[in-house]
Scaffold this motif. Sequence first.
Motif, PDB file in Angstrom:
ATOM      1  N   UNK A 117       1.493  -1.382   0.322  1.00 45.67           N
ATOM      2  CA  UNK A 117      -0.011   0.139   0.122  1.00 45.67           C
ATOM      3  C   UNK A 117       0.480   1.552  -0.012  1.00 45.67           C
ATOM      4  N   UNK A 118       1.897   1.253   0.679  1.00 48.33           N
ATOM      5  CA  UNK A 118       3.301   1.919   0.109  1.00 48.33           C
ATOM      6  C   UNK A 118       3.886   2.527  -1.018  1.00 48.33           C
ATOM      7  N   UNK A 119       4.210   3.903  -1.630  1.00 50.21           N
ATOM      8  CA  UNK A 119       4.842   4.216  -3.030  1.00 50.21           C
ATOM      9  C   UNK A 119       5.947   3.475  -2.169  1.00 50.21           C
ATOM     10  N   UNK A 120       7.103   3.946  -3.176  1.00 52.12           N
ATOM     11  CA  UNK A 120       8.968   3.439  -2.231  1.00 52.12           C
ATOM     12  C   UNK A 120       9.191   4.818  -1.604  1.00 52.12           C
ATOM     13  N   UNK A 121       8.386   6.540  -2.255  1.00 50.60           N
ATOM     14  CA  UNK A 121       8.823   6.957  -1.234  1.00 50.60           C
ATOM     15  C   UNK A 121       7.983   6.916   0.064  1.00 50.60           C
ATOM     16  N   UNK A 122       7.177   6.696   0.262  1.00 48.01           N
ATOM     17  CA  UNK A 122       6.411   6.504   1.428  1.00 48.01           C
ATOM     18  C   UNK A 122       7.213   5.421   2.654  1.00 48.01           C
ATOM     19  N   UNK A 123       7.473   4.735   2.170  1.00 47.58           N
ATOM     20  CA  UNK A 123       8.709   3.410   2.461  1.00 47.58           C
ATOM     21  C   UNK A 123       9.324   3.872   3.078  1.00 47.58           C
ATOM     22  N   UNK A 124       9.939   4.645   2.328  1.00 50.49           N
ATOM     23  CA  UNK A 124      11.895   5.097   3.503  1.00 50.49           C
ATOM     24  C   UNK A 124      11.358   6.566   4.245  1.00 50.49           C
ATOM     25  N   UNK A 125      10.317   6.860   4.347  1.00 47.64           N
ATOM     26  CA  UNK A 125       9.539   8.011   4.982  1.00 47.64           C
ATOM     27  C   UNK A 125       9.500   6.875   5.956  1.00 47.64           C
ATOM     28  N   UNK A 126       8.532   6.184   6.388  1.00 53.14           N
ATOM     29  CA  UNK A 126       7.997   5.350   7.367  1.00 53.14           C
ATOM     30  C   UNK A 126       9.469   4.995   8.004  1.00 53.14           C
ATOM     31  N   UNK A 127      10.806   3.916   6.853  1.00 56.87           N
ATOM     32  CA  UNK A 127      11.368   2.991   7.715  1.00 56.87           C
ATOM     33  C   UNK A 127      12.664   4.069   8.074  1.00 56.87           C
ATOM     34  N   UNK A 128      12.388   5.029   7.935  1.00 55.89           N
ATOM     35  CA  UNK A 128      12.954   6.254   8.397  1.00 55.89           C
ATOM     36  C   UNK A 128      12.898   6.445   9.687  1.00 55.89           C
ATOM     37  N   UNK A 129      11.424   6.454   9.774  1.00 56.08           N
ATOM     38  CA  UNK A 129      10.789   6.906  11.565  1.00 56.08           C
ATOM     39  C   UNK A 129      11.145   5.822  12.225  1.00 56.08           C
ATOM     40  N   UNK A 130      11.289   4.501  11.770  1.00 54.15           N
ATOM     41  CA  UNK A 130      11.642   3.166  12.633  1.00 54.15           C
ATOM     42  C   UNK A 130      13.342   3.653  12.948  1.00 54.15           C
ATOM     43  N   UNK A 131      14.069   4.123  12.078  1.00 60.32           N
ATOM     44  CA  UNK A 131      15.443   3.982  12.102  1.00 60.32           C
ATOM     45  C   UNK A 131      15.686   5.196  13.437  1.00 60.32           C
ATOM     46  N   UNK A 132      14.707   6.318  13.390  1.00 63.37           N
ATOM     47  CA  UNK A 132      14.369   6.545  14.613  1.00 63.37           C
ATOM     48  C   UNK A 132      14.561   6.695  16.041  1.00 63.37           C
ATOM     49  N   UNK A 133      13.652   5.682  15.636  1.00 62.08           N
ATOM     50  CA  UNK A 133      13.416   4.743  17.179  1.00 62.08           C
ATOM     51  C   UNK A 133      14.443   4.611  17.536  1.00 62.08           C
ATOM     52  N   UNK A 134      15.005   4.017  16.787  1.00 62.09           N
ATOM     53  CA  UNK A 134      16.321   2.963  17.435  1.00 62.09           C
ATOM     54  C   UNK A 134      17.545   4.086  18.173  1.00 62.09           C
ATOM     55  N   UNK A 135      17.416   5.086  16.967  1.00 63.56           N
ATOM     56  CA  UNK A 135      18.747   6.107  16.984  1.00 63.56           C
ATOM     57  C   UNK A 135      18.214   6.687  18.416  1.00 63.56           C
ATOM     58  N   UNK A 136      16.991   7.417  18.847  1.00 65.23           N
ATOM     59  CA  UNK A 136      16.978   7.632  20.213  1.00 65.23           C
ATOM     60  C   UNK A 136      16.293   6.800  21.185  1.00 65.23           C
ATOM     61  N   UNK A 137      17.418   6.028  20.814  1.00 63.84           N
ATOM     62  CA  UNK A 137      16.870   4.841  22.005  1.00 63.84           C
ATOM     63  C   UNK A 137      15.100   4.543  22.830  1.00 63.84           C
ATOM     64  N   UNK A 138      14.366   4.422  21.829  1.00 62.34           N
ATOM     65  CA  UNK A 138      13.410   4.456  21.889  1.00 62.34           C
ATOM     66  C   UNK A 138      13.016   2.441  21.933  1.00 62.34           C
ATOM     67  N   UNK A 139      13.188   2.842  21.393  1.00 56.40           N
ATOM     68  CA  UNK A 139      13.839   0.568  21.538  1.00 56.40           C
ATOM     69  C   UNK A 139      13.808   0.537  22.082  1.00 56.40           C
ATOM     70  N   UNK A 140      14.787   0.402  23.096  1.00 52.82           N
ATOM     71  CA  UNK A 140      15.563  -0.115  24.199  1.00 52.82           C
ATOM     72  C   UNK A 140      14.975   0.266  25.575  1.00 52.82           C
ATOM     73  N   UNK A 141      13.774   1.527  25.633  1.00 55.31           N
ATOM     74  CA  UNK A 141      12.814   1.495  26.446  1.00 55.31           C
ATOM     75  C   UNK A 141      11.357   0.257  26.255  1.00 55.31           C
TER      76      UNK A 141
END
Length: 271
Positions: A117-141
């Motif tokens: 359901x997501x275009x390439x640009x939308x997938x890039x944004x979604x996964x960029x968001x997920x990378x952000x959660x790792x970088x911000x250590x939200x995934x550690x919590x």
Amino acid sequence: MKKNFIGITFLSAMYHVEAQKINLGKATDIISKGAKAFTFTNAEAVKLSQESVAYMDKNNQLAGSKDPYTIRLNKLFAKHKSQDGLILNYKVYKVKDINAFACADGSVRVFSSLMDMMTDDELLAVIGHEIGHVKNEDTKDAIKSAYLKAAALDAASSASSKVATLNDSQVGKMANAFLDASHSKKQESEADVYSYDFMKANHYNVVGAYTAFKKLALLSEGGSAQSGLQKMFNSHPDSNKRAEAIKKRAEKDGLWKDPGTVTLPKTKLTK
């Protein structure tokens, strides 16, 4: 794994899932003063994340190396296996959920129905968001919370306990608890900012983040068949408001291009 979830931390929404669920029942509320005092290092977060991902990889259908989903994901993210000091690995789960998530060990998992359901640009944004959660250590919590639930630690014991070795059943519970975890609105907003900056820095179309949120808003309006989505959206920032925040930034940066009316695709975008 059979599960009702869509965390995309980013998506914060989901359809009915195909995955083998372990029922956690009424687990102790680990978000307590004692649990917060629990000693938990980055190395332990990585180790427990690896165990959780290994369990999920084993219990979900993984797309093979020649599968169209894998080929598409690799085409988009091959150059982002090392990103912002993080070492990342990407795989696709061929399930009916609309989801994606990332773990403290750098594992990123994208669900085939999301790719449909997501275009390439939308997938890039979604996964960029997920990378952000790792970088911000939200995934550690999130993995800390999941571990405490799986180990059935109460506030008093968790404050002084060290991370213990989990048995197979507990690893399964931890994996499910991690998928059930939700980030705070503040964490979601910060990951939105990270996603936009990721898109901008790599010269991707930042409007993809806007249209992704608009699609999520449409999903949340899907009626009784998607009532599970409504519940998930209640604990996250409004998707339309998040889309408008992206639009304002893009306009300020001179990167806004009106995408027109956003609709959900009627055919799969991955073939």
